[in-house]
Design a protein around this motif. Structure first.
Motif, PDB file in Angstrom:
ATOM      1  N   HIS A   1       1.081  -1.820  -5.472  1.00  0.00           N
ATOM      2  CA  HIS A   1       1.054  -0.581  -5.982  1.00  0.00           C
ATOM      3  C   HIS A   1       2.170  -0.443  -6.603  1.00  0.00           C
ATOM      4  O   HIS A   1       3.339  -0.880  -6.740  1.00  0.00           O
ATOM      5  CB  HIS A   1       1.021   0.367  -4.800  1.00  0.00           C
ATOM      6  CG  HIS A   1       0.011   0.301  -3.894  1.00  0.00           C
ATOM      7  ND1 HIS A   1      -0.463  -0.703  -3.173  1.00  0.00           N
ATOM      8  CD2 HIS A   1      -0.986   1.164  -3.583  1.00  0.00           C
ATOM      9  CE1 HIS A   1      -1.611  -0.435  -2.397  1.00  0.00           C
ATOM     10  NE2 HIS A   1      -1.911   0.890  -2.870  1.00  0.00           N
TER      11      HIS A   1
ATOM     12  N   GLY B   1       1.691   6.798  -7.191  1.00  0.00           N
ATOM     13  CA  GLY B   1       0.616   7.468  -6.967  1.00  0.00           C
ATOM     14  C   GLY B   1       0.869   8.771  -6.427  1.00  0.00           C
ATOM     15  O   GLY B   1       0.189  10.016  -6.577  1.00  0.00           O
ATOM     16  N   LEU B   2       1.790   8.848  -5.480  1.00  0.00           N
ATOM     17  CA  LEU B   2       2.265  10.219  -4.881  1.00  0.00           C
ATOM     18  C   LEU B   2       3.070  11.028  -5.688  1.00  0.00           C
ATOM     19  O   LEU B   2       2.895  12.524  -5.897  1.00  0.00           O
ATOM     20  CB  LEU B   2       3.176   9.887  -3.457  1.00  0.00           C
ATOM     21  CG  LEU B   2       2.143   9.345  -2.256  1.00  0.00           C
ATOM     22  CD1 LEU B   2       3.208   9.273  -1.357  1.00  0.00           C
ATOM     23  CD2 LEU B   2       1.340  10.162  -2.032  1.00  0.00           C
TER      24      LEU B   2
ATOM     25  N   SER C   1      -4.145   2.370   3.604  1.00  0.00           N
ATOM     26  CA  SER C   1      -3.107   1.238   3.699  1.00  0.00           C
ATOM     27  C   SER C   1      -2.284   1.146   5.062  1.00  0.00           C
ATOM     28  O   SER C   1      -1.995   0.132   5.292  1.00  0.00           O
ATOM     29  CB  SER C   1      -2.049   1.137   2.324  1.00  0.00           C
ATOM     30  OG  SER C   1      -3.016   1.338   1.315  1.00  0.00           O
TER      31      SER C   1
ATOM     32  N   ARG D   1       5.611  -0.015   1.715  1.00  0.00           N
ATOM     33  CA  ARG D   1       4.336  -0.271   1.807  1.00  0.00           C
ATOM     34  C   ARG D   1       4.344  -1.329   3.306  1.00  0.00           C
ATOM     35  O   ARG D   1       5.200  -1.619   3.688  1.00  0.00           O
ATOM     36  CB  ARG D   1       3.717  -1.267   0.798  1.00  0.00           C
ATOM     37  CG  ARG D   1       3.964  -0.643  -0.527  1.00  0.00           C
ATOM     38  CD  ARG D   1       3.122   0.855  -0.596  1.00  0.00           C
ATOM     39  NE  ARG D   1       1.894   0.544  -0.312  1.00  0.00           N
ATOM     40  CZ  ARG D   1       0.950   1.757  -0.391  1.00  0.00           C
ATOM     41  NH1 ARG D   1       1.425   2.790  -0.540  1.00  0.00           N
ATOM     42  NH2 ARG D   1      -0.267   1.511  -0.172  1.00  0.00           N
TER      43      ARG D   1
ATOM     44  N   ASN E   1      -6.104   9.125  -3.935  1.00  0.00           N
ATOM     45  CA  ASN E   1      -4.520   8.693  -3.767  1.00  0.00           C
ATOM     46  C   ASN E   1      -4.156   8.724  -2.376  1.00  0.00           C
ATOM     47  O   ASN E   1      -3.496   8.114  -1.677  1.00  0.00           O
ATOM     48  CB  ASN E   1      -3.480   9.294  -4.764  1.00  0.00           C
ATOM     49  CG  ASN E   1      -3.600   8.899  -6.184  1.00  0.00           C
ATOM     50  OD1 ASN E   1      -4.539   7.942  -6.397  1.00  0.00           O
ATOM     51  ND2 ASN E   1      -3.149   9.510  -6.980  1.00  0.00           N
ATOM     52  N   LEU E   2      -4.332   9.842  -1.795  1.00  0.00           N
ATOM     53  CA  LEU E   2      -4.213  10.062  -0.275  1.00  0.00           C
ATOM     54  C   LEU E   2      -4.780   9.466   0.447  1.00  0.00           C
ATOM     55  O   LEU E   2      -4.349   8.858   1.559  1.00  0.00           O
ATOM     56  CB  LEU E   2      -4.128  11.689  -0.055  1.00  0.00           C
ATOM     57  CG  LEU E   2      -3.284  12.624  -0.744  1.00  0.00           C
ATOM     58  CD1 LEU E   2      -3.502  14.197  -0.307  1.00  0.00           C
ATOM     59  CD2 LEU E   2      -1.667  12.174  -0.540  1.00  0.00           C
TER      60      LEU E   2
ATOM     61  N   ASN F   1      -3.789   5.730   0.467  1.00  0.00           N
ATOM     62  CA  ASN F   1      -2.460   5.656   1.111  1.00  0.00           C
ATOM     63  C   ASN F   1      -2.635   5.688   2.497  1.00  0.00           C
ATOM     64  O   ASN F   1      -2.120   4.798   3.274  1.00  0.00           O
ATOM     65  CB  ASN F   1      -1.517   6.624   0.567  1.00  0.00           C
ATOM     66  CG  ASN F   1      -0.221   6.601   1.143  1.00  0.00           C
ATOM     67  OD1 ASN F   1       0.532   5.656   0.523  1.00  0.00           O
ATOM     68  ND2 ASN F   1       0.265   7.304   2.133  1.00  0.00           N
TER      69      ASN F   1
ATOM     70  N   SER G   1       8.520   3.191  -3.107  1.00  0.00           N
ATOM     71  CA  SER G   1       7.448   2.368  -2.513  1.00  0.00           C
ATOM     72  C   SER G   1       7.807   1.815  -1.134  1.00  0.00           C
ATOM     73  O   SER G   1       8.986   1.154  -0.968  1.00  0.00           O
ATOM     74  CB  SER G   1       6.931   1.124  -3.533  1.00  0.00           C
ATOM     75  OG  SER G   1       6.012   0.419  -2.846  1.00  0.00           O
TER      76      SER G   1
ATOM     77  N   GLU H   1       0.743  -5.926   3.207  1.00  0.00           N
ATOM     78  CA  GLU H   1       0.214  -5.740   2.061  1.00  0.00           C
ATOM     79  C   GLU H   1       0.853  -6.733   1.061  1.00  0.00           C
ATOM     80  O   GLU H   1       2.096  -6.968   0.895  1.00  0.00           O
ATOM     81  CB  GLU H   1       0.443  -4.200   1.666  1.00  0.00           C
ATOM     82  CG  GLU H   1      -0.299  -3.942   0.165  1.00  0.00           C
ATOM     83  CD  GLU H   1      -0.190  -2.321  -0.057  1.00  0.00           C
ATOM     84  OE1 GLU H   1       0.794  -1.988  -0.623  1.00  0.00           O
ATOM     85  OE2 GLU H   1      -0.949  -1.630   0.663  1.00  0.00           O
TER      86      GLU H   1
END
Length: 548
Positions: free
Chosen positions: A503, A507-508, A448, A494, A441-442, A445, A492, A498
């Motif tokens: 997403h 995730g975080l 991105s 982003r 996940n990190l 991220n 979020s 993107e």
């Protein structure tokens, strides 16, 4: 509920009292066997009285025996004054002399008076026992009879029938005594057992019988009776001491029981009531009174644990409610978009516009699929981790493996990856699959937000009993006011390049759940150069070292 609480409290108090009373009852029951002490006093009294009776019998045998036609007999005229003289120093004693045929020969209470008159001297009546003494004796004798099954003074107690007002209470039957002292032709008399009893006024009397022997012939028997008030006084003193001690112990037991009830039973009842309110959901997080939570004992520990459990439970319930609201909001947006597109599609005749609407529907369906997948993963994460069997995981090798996979699958323009960590030795205890998920996940991220052909740094080291891992990028960094908010659900932010909805914003949040389930912490910060400008973002994970 109040009645149930009182019932619980009364049961606890009853149990405490029972536990405290049990040793007291056993001690008191053992003390009731002070009859052995009384037996010893009576035995000493009987021994002294028997020795005195032997002296009397010897003196009378030497002085009051006369030869009557070849028969050795006792002379009443000689025996009576001698017996009176012998017993005069002992005012609380009476001696009787019987002949071999059971005839009364002499009585120490009868003697010649002035002018030759016969005087019967009564015994001095002992002072009546006081009310307190009578109450103590009654209580003790009653309890002793209940415990031992007998209220007798001792095993030597004889019958108490047939009172004679001219003597010290009842005297044993002369013929019975003569039979017991009969030599049976052996020439030596048998020692008769003592007779111990109480008269109508409750005075303790002891009687012994000794044969009067002249040569090898028994010419009579001496019955010596004496009051044993000293025995009663000694026993009464011990009984009073025992009962006072028992009363003090009883009072102390009651006080200690009520103290334990207030310090143990009452707080436990309050804790039980708080747990019941928490179970019924009639109150929020329970805040217990400070006198209970500040106690430095097991009850204080239990109270603080219960209070912490209540707060954690309600925090979890609040989080679940917030999560449900956030899920409803996040799912509602794509559903609204899909419904609007479908409704518009039914009225559109332009194929190009219809194709764009179908693309929107497809995109929103994919967004819903990602949302549902991540929501499902997040909702079952805690229970899954609680059931997982943790193992030793080498995080240094995990970093190296993830870097190799990234290099092998890297696309044109994607950032490069560098590892700054030892080859092995960064050991933690946990779920390898979930820890890989956090790093993925990190890294995802970081990819991105990284510029084209930028660099991502994977660092690992051991510090102060912790394993510290860091994922760094060269992106625009994180707004200073959002360094903690980025770990919230559905947050979020982003890059503009993107595609929207790619997403879920979980995730975080999932990463933080996993790290905290491993008793670690995750944080975010900005990387800065020497001038203070932001040159990227850094995510730091700190986990306990395995075996530390």
């Amino acid at each position: 509920m109040i009645l149930a609480k009182k019932s619980r409290l009364s049961r606890l108090l009853r149990d405490i009292l029972l536990v405290n009373f049990l040793p007291l009852v056993l001690i008191f029951a053992a003390l009731l066997y002070l009859d052995q002490y009384q037996q010893g006093l009576l035995a000493a009294e009987v021994s002294a009285l028997r020795e005195q009776a032997r002296i009397y019998a010897g003196a009378i045998a030497e002085t009051a025996v006369q030869n009557n036609n070849g028969q050795q007999t006792l002379s009443p005229d000689l025996a009576q004054p001698l017996l009176y003289s012998l017993t005069e120093p002992t005012p609380n004693a009476q001696a009787l002399i019987y002949g071999p045929d059971g005839e009364l020969i002499a009585n120490s209470r009868v003697h010649p008076g002035a002018g030759g008159a016969i005087v019967t001297e009564p015994l001095a009546a002992p002072p009546p026992p006081g009310l307190f003494s009578r109450v103590i004796s009654f209580i003790y004798d009653h309890l002793s009879g209940s415990v031992t099954g007998s209220g007798d003074e001792s095993g030597m107690v004889g019958s108490s029938a047939g009172k004679n007002p001219n003597t010290l209470g009842w005297q044993p039957d002369a013929r019975t005594v003569l039979q017991m002292t009969d030599t049976g032709g052996s020439g030596s008399a048998q020692e008769t057992p003592p007779f111990v009893r109480r008269d109508q006024q409750g005075v303790l009397l002891v009687t012994v019988a000794e044969p009067i022997q002249h040569g090898q012939q028994t010419v009579g028997t001496v019955l010596l009776t004496r009051e044993a008030s000293e025995v009663d006084a000694a026993v009464l003193a011990v009984r009073i001491s025992i009962l006072i001690l028992f009363a003090l112990a009883l009072a102390l037991t009651v006080i200690v029981s009520f103290y334990l009830s207030r310090t143990i039973a009452s707080p436990i009842s309050r804790l039980a009531a708080a747990a019941e309110r928490m179970r019924e959901g009639r109150a929020g997080a329970q805040t217990l009174p400070k006198p209970i939570t500040t106690r430095n004992d097991e009850i204080g520990t239990l109270a603080r644990t219960l209070e912490g459990t209540s707060q954690a439970l309600w925090s979890r319930m609040d989080a679940i409610e917030k999560f449900a609201a956030d899920v409803a909001h996040e799912i509602k947006n794509p559903l609204s978009s899909i419904r609007s597109a479908v409704e518009t599609l039914a009225r559109v005749e332009d194929p190009a516009r219809a194709s764009r609407l179908l693309a929107i529907v497809t995109q929103d369906v994919g967004r819903l699929d990602r949302l549902i997948t991540d929501i499902s993963d997040s909702s079952r994460l805690d229970s899954e981790l609680s059931r997982s069997r943790y193992e030793i995981v080498d995080m240094a090798r995990m970093l190296a493996t993830l870097a190799e996979i990234h290099d092998a699958t890297r696309k044109e323009g994607f950032p490069f990856m560098e590892v700054d960590a030892p080859a092995a030795g960064l050991l933690v205890r946990g779920s390898e699959t979930r820890l890989v998920q956090v790093l993925r996940n990190l890294i995802g991220n970081a990819i991105s937000f990284s510029p084209e052909n930028g660099k991502i740094f994977l660092r690992g080291r051991e510090t102060g009993g912790l394993i510290e891992l860091a994922v760094e990028d060269e992106g625009p960094g994180i707004p200073d006011g959002k360094l903690d908010s980025i770990f919230d659900r559905f947050y979020s932010e982003r890059p503009e390049s993107e595609q929207f909805g790619s997403h879920s914003g979980l995730g975080l949040s999932i990463s933080r759940q996993i790290v905290e389930a491993h008793h670690g912490r995750i944080s975010a910060e900005n990387r800065r150069d020497d001038t203070g400008h932001v040159i990227g973002a850094r995510f730091v994970i700190r986990l306990p070292k395995a075996g530390g």
